[in-house]
Design a protein around this motif. Structure first.
Motif, short mmCIF file in Angstrom:
data_model
loop_
_atom_site.label_atom_id
_atom_site.label_comp_id
_atom_site.label_asym_id
_atom_site.label_seq_id
_atom_site.Cartn_x
_atom_site.Cartn_y
_atom_site.Cartn_z
N ILE A 77 10.97 -4.02 13.57
CA ILE A 77 9.91 -3.04 13.79
C ILE A 77 10.46 -1.69 14.22
CG2 ILE A 77 7.83 -2.51 15.11
CD1 ILE A 77 7.42 -4.75 13.14
N PHE A 78 11.46 -1.67 15.11
CA PHE A 78 11.82 -0.42 15.77
C PHE A 78 13.14 0.19 15.30
CE2 PHE A 78 8.87 -2.42 18.77
CZ PHE A 78 7.97 -1.38 18.94
N PHE A 79 14.05 -0.58 14.76
CA PHE A 79 15.32 0.01 14.33
C PHE A 79 15.13 1.04 13.22
CE2 PHE A 79 18.70 -3.21 15.95
CZ PHE A 79 18.23 -3.04 17.24
N PRO A 80 14.25 0.79 12.21
CA PRO A 80 14.04 1.85 11.21
C PRO A 80 13.50 3.15 11.81
CG PRO A 80 13.19 -0.25 10.41
CD PRO A 80 13.54 -0.45 11.86
N LYS A 81 12.62 3.03 12.81
CA LYS A 81 12.10 4.23 13.47
C LYS A 81 13.20 4.94 14.26
CE LYS A 81 7.47 2.21 14.15
NZ LYS A 81 7.75 0.87 13.64
N CYS A 82 14.00 4.15 14.96
CA CYS A 82 15.09 4.74 15.75
C CYS A 82 16.11 5.44 14.85
CB CYS A 82 15.78 3.66 16.58
SG CYS A 82 14.75 2.97 17.89
N TYR A 83 16.33 4.88 13.67
CA TYR A 83 17.26 5.51 12.72
C TYR A 83 16.77 6.91 12.35
CZ TYR A 83 19.70 6.49 8.35
OH TYR A 83 20.44 7.09 7.35
N LEU A 125 0.84 -1.19 0.00
CA LEU A 125 0.00 0.00 0.00
C LEU A 125 0.88 1.24 0.00
CD1 LEU A 125 -2.76 -1.03 2.56
CD2 LEU A 125 -2.95 -0.92 0.07
N PRO A 126 0.49 2.28 -0.75
CA PRO A 126 1.36 3.46 -0.90
C PRO A 126 1.48 4.26 0.39
CG PRO A 126 -0.79 3.85 -1.89
CD PRO A 126 -0.76 2.41 -1.51
N ASP A 127 2.69 4.41 0.83
CA ASP A 127 2.96 5.20 2.03
C ASP A 127 4.47 5.36 2.13
OD1 ASP A 127 2.77 6.61 4.31
OD2 ASP A 127 2.28 4.92 5.61
N SER A 128 4.91 6.49 2.65
CA SER A 128 6.35 6.70 2.80
C SER A 128 6.91 5.88 3.94
CB SER A 128 6.64 8.19 3.04
OG SER A 128 5.97 8.63 4.21
N PHE A 129 6.03 5.45 4.88
CA PHE A 129 6.51 4.65 6.00
C PHE A 129 5.45 3.62 6.35
CE2 PHE A 129 8.15 3.56 10.16
CZ PHE A 129 9.51 3.66 9.97
N ASN A 130 5.23 2.69 5.42
CA ASN A 130 4.23 1.64 5.62
C ASN A 130 4.80 0.59 6.56
OD1 ASN A 130 2.24 -0.27 5.51
ND2 ASN A 130 2.32 -0.57 3.31
N GLU A 131 4.23 0.51 7.77
CA GLU A 131 4.77 -0.38 8.79
C GLU A 131 4.52 -1.84 8.47
OE1 GLU A 131 5.12 -0.04 13.63
OE2 GLU A 131 3.19 0.29 12.70
N GLU A 150 15.06 15.31 10.63
CA GLU A 150 14.35 16.18 9.70
C GLU A 150 13.23 15.45 8.96
OE1 GLU A 150 17.90 14.40 7.55
OE2 GLU A 150 17.49 15.32 9.50
N LEU A 151 13.31 14.10 8.93
CA LEU A 151 12.25 13.31 8.29
C LEU A 151 11.06 13.08 9.21
CD1 LEU A 151 14.35 10.53 6.49
CD2 LEU A 151 13.47 12.66 5.53
#
Length: 255
Positions: free
Chosen positions: A232-238, A177-183, A245-246
């Motif tokens: 799940i969480f490492f991409p968010k922590c990055y 599904l289109p999203d810049s941060f599709n979990e 800024e993102l």
């Protein structure tokens, strides 16, 4: 202890960024529940260490089953909410009503309660107990935990497998599904890691005895929990640490 320390750091990081768009966009309350359940899963490993006694035998498998069911229920709730969120974007969609009902909380509570009831019945009918194995190795007595009722023990494990399978299938269906941060795509990877670890663990667990059997289960608990935490969480922590800024609404909603 290292895994616990990393999880505590991520919990602290999420609390500090509680009101930021990235944390809000990924169902922050369910994410917090997932982090706490992962932390408890790491801690329950200590119940498997040392000489087994009746109390630890009763607690260790049931605690592992309950904590993992909360984690998998949280992932299932996240997958369901991703699906509902995109369905609700259509004009005059009836799916928008589900966003107001807090479906994710009901999913976590109901799915975890089912596992809790399985464990309660297990402990009531035929609880695990300390056992002295005189037959596996000649000349040695192995002190181990007998799981009591095999039916309820494998029911507990089977229910975890069911939750993991449903989460994997649902997350795989909505991953594109289109999203810049599709979990959903991260949930898919985490469930692939989880299923791979436990499927490969089963033959090793059934073919070992004594401390080696305990070591196999400890490795499976640690590796599957760490896999969920990383995917799940490492991409968010990055983004929270390296690319702050993102972490803004415009970046999250653009395609």
């Amino acid at each position: 202890m290292l895994c616990c320390a990393i999880t505590c750091y991520i919990i602290r990081l999420f609390i500090l960024h509680w009101d930021t768009p990235l944390v809000k966009a990924n169902n922050r309350t369910v994410s917090f529940i997932l982090l706490v359940s992962i932390l408890l899963s790491f801690l329950c490993v200590f119940l498997f260490l040392g000489r087994p006694v009746d109390k630890t035998c009763k607690v260790r498998q049931t605690s592992f089953g309950i904590f993992f069911s909360i984690a998998l229920s949280s992932l299932l709730a996240k997958s369901i909410m991703v699906c509902i969120a995109f369905k609700a974007t259509k004009p005059c969609s009836s799916w928008r009503k589900l966003l107001e009902v807090r479906v994710s909380y009901y999913v976590v509570v109901i799915c975890s309660f089912i596992q809790l009831m399985i464990c309660v019945i297990w402990l009531s009918v035929s609880p695990p107990y300390q056992e002295f194995d005189h037959h596996s190795y000649p000349g040695k007595i192995i002190i181990q935990c007998n799981e009591g009722s095999d039916i309820w023990f494998y029911s507990m494990l089977g229910y975890l497998g069911f939750l993991a399978a449903v989460s994997l299938v649902l997350a795989f269906m909505v991953r594109t599904l289109p999203d810049s941060f599709n979990e959903a795509k991260y949930i898919t990877f985490s469930m692939l890691v989880f299923c791979s670890v436990w499927i490969s663990m089963i033959p090793a667990y059934l073919s070992t005895r004594g401390k080696n059997m305990v070591a196999v289960e400890i490795f499976a608990i640690l590796s599957s929990s760490a896999g969920i935490l990383a995917c799940i969480f490492f991409p968010k922590c990055y983004i929270l640490i390296m690319k702050p800024e993102l972490n803004c609404r415009n970046q999250l909603v653009k395609k």
